[in-house]
Design an enzyme around this catalytic site. Structure first.
Site, short mmCIF file in Angstrom:
data_model
loop_
_atom_site.label_atom_id
_atom_site.label_comp_id
_atom_site.label_asym_id
_atom_site.label_seq_id
_atom_site.Cartn_x
_atom_site.Cartn_y
_atom_site.Cartn_z
N GLN A 45 -8.18 -5.85 -5.72
CA GLN A 45 -8.11 -6.56 -4.44
C GLN A 45 -9.03 -5.90 -3.42
O GLN A 45 -9.01 -4.68 -3.25
CB GLN A 45 -6.68 -6.54 -3.91
N ASN B 159 4.63 -16.81 -2.00
CA ASN B 159 5.00 -15.40 -1.84
C ASN B 159 5.85 -15.24 -0.59
O ASN B 159 5.65 -15.93 0.40
CB ASN B 159 3.72 -14.56 -1.74
N GLY B 160 6.80 -14.31 -0.67
CA GLY B 160 7.62 -14.01 0.49
C GLY B 160 9.09 -14.11 0.22
O GLY B 160 9.60 -15.20 -0.07
N CYS C 248 -3.12 -9.14 5.23
CA CYS C 248 -2.54 -7.87 5.67
C CYS C 248 -2.29 -7.89 7.18
O CYS C 248 -3.21 -8.13 7.97
CB CYS C 248 -3.47 -6.71 5.31
N GLU D 16 0.83 -1.20 0.00
CA GLU D 16 0.00 0.00 0.00
C GLU D 16 0.87 1.25 0.00
O GLU D 16 1.86 1.34 0.71
CB GLU D 16 -0.91 0.00 1.24
#
Length: 307
Positions: free
Chosen positions: A61, A192-193, A91, A2
């Protein structure tokens, strides 16, 4: 992502190439259906049939916890042209979690089922509904139940960030835990990561038992990360990154977010400096500036001195 992975950044990175899909910053859904202008603000690509100028599909999203309201907003986003819907259950931000959004729902797998199920039923079957989760809230004890809930709700794809909420972004990413999800899930699983280059990508694929990857912060650290991960390019040299910084400056200042430009550029440099020492030097020199003009002037001068 964000505050920095906006449509201008998506435009620039997909122009470099290598991405199959982009996901917007999350649209926070509380208790009402958002007007079209909100979706256009978060995803101007809706004006281009839901694609960047390079042709990469962009998926809106949504983040929220009320099934019926999430469903209503999903229907609007798809009607406007979104390439499906992505649901954020990962999140870790305190402000989001205290309102029972994002990763907070990992404590209640049945609530995740209700949201995914409602959204799945609200959009046409040919439109994908993907979900993103973490391994859990503070441990992985509910991971199997969470994946089962998403299976039962009929999601099209599941992305897993390889940490719990309480682990935040602290290294390491626990890619091996995703292999459990790959065995349980009835849909494609995306890892992911900490995927930042070709080596980490290969290590992640080996450990997670999936060849599908989502690059997040790594895309900001290394602008051509997708091409590097695919083995098509070497890491972008600094002089090309500097040219991108100038291009980004033009995008931001000419766009409707010019007043945010100083903070956004500094955020991007904070990521870039993890890959490029020169970015740290540049960050230190402009961090006191809070107006666009002196930053751009400094970048232009910096580019002349550091071709």
């Amino acid at each position: 992502m964000e505050g920095v992975m906006d449509h201008l950044m998506r435009e620039m990175l997909t122009d470099i190439g290598g991405y199959d899909l982009c996901v917007t910053e999350f649209v926070r859904v509380v208790d009402r259906c958002m007007p079209a202008r909100v979706f256009y603000r978060f995803c101007p690509e809706l004006h281009q049939n839901g694609r960047t100028k390079a042709g990469t599909p962009v998926r809106v999203q949504l983040l929220g916890q009320e099934p019926s309201v999430m469903a209503d907003n999903a229907a609007v986003a798809v009607e406007l042209g979104s390439a499906g819907i992505d649901l954020n259950f990962g999140c870790p931000a305190k402000q989001v979690n205290k309102s029972s959004g994002g990763a907070a729902l990992l404590k209640q797998p049945n609530d995740i089922f209700k949201v995914v199920d409602a959204v799945r039923k609200s959009v046409p079957r040919e439109q994908p509904v993907s979900a993103k989760i973490r391994l859990g809230w503070d441990d992985t004890s509910l991971l199997e139940e969470t994946v089962d809930a998403i299976n039962q709700a009929g999601a099209s794809m599941l992305t897993v960030h390889a940490r719990t909420k309480t682990q935040g972004y602290r290294p390491p990413a626990h890619w091996h835990e995703i292999s459990r999800v790959s065995e349980m899930a009835a849909m494609p699983v995306v890892a992911n990561g900490d995927i930042v280059d070709a080596i980490s990508a290969q290590q992640c694929m080996n450990a997670s038992s999936t060849r599908r990857l989502m690059i997040g912060r790594g895309a900001l650290m290394l602008p051509n990360a997708a091409q590097v991960v695919r083995g098509l390019e070497h890491e972008m040299p600094w002089h090309e990154v500097l040219a991108l910084l100038l291009r980004y400056s033009e995008f931001e200042i000419e766009g409707d977010k010019g007043k945010y430009y100083p903070n956004r550029l500094k955020q991007w440099l904070a990521y870039l400096k993890k890959q490029y020492p020169e970015a740290d030097q540049l960050f230190r020199q402009i961090r006191a500036f809070n107006k666009s003009a002196p930053i751009v002037a400094f970048l232009e001068q910096f580019n002349k001195v550091n071709p």
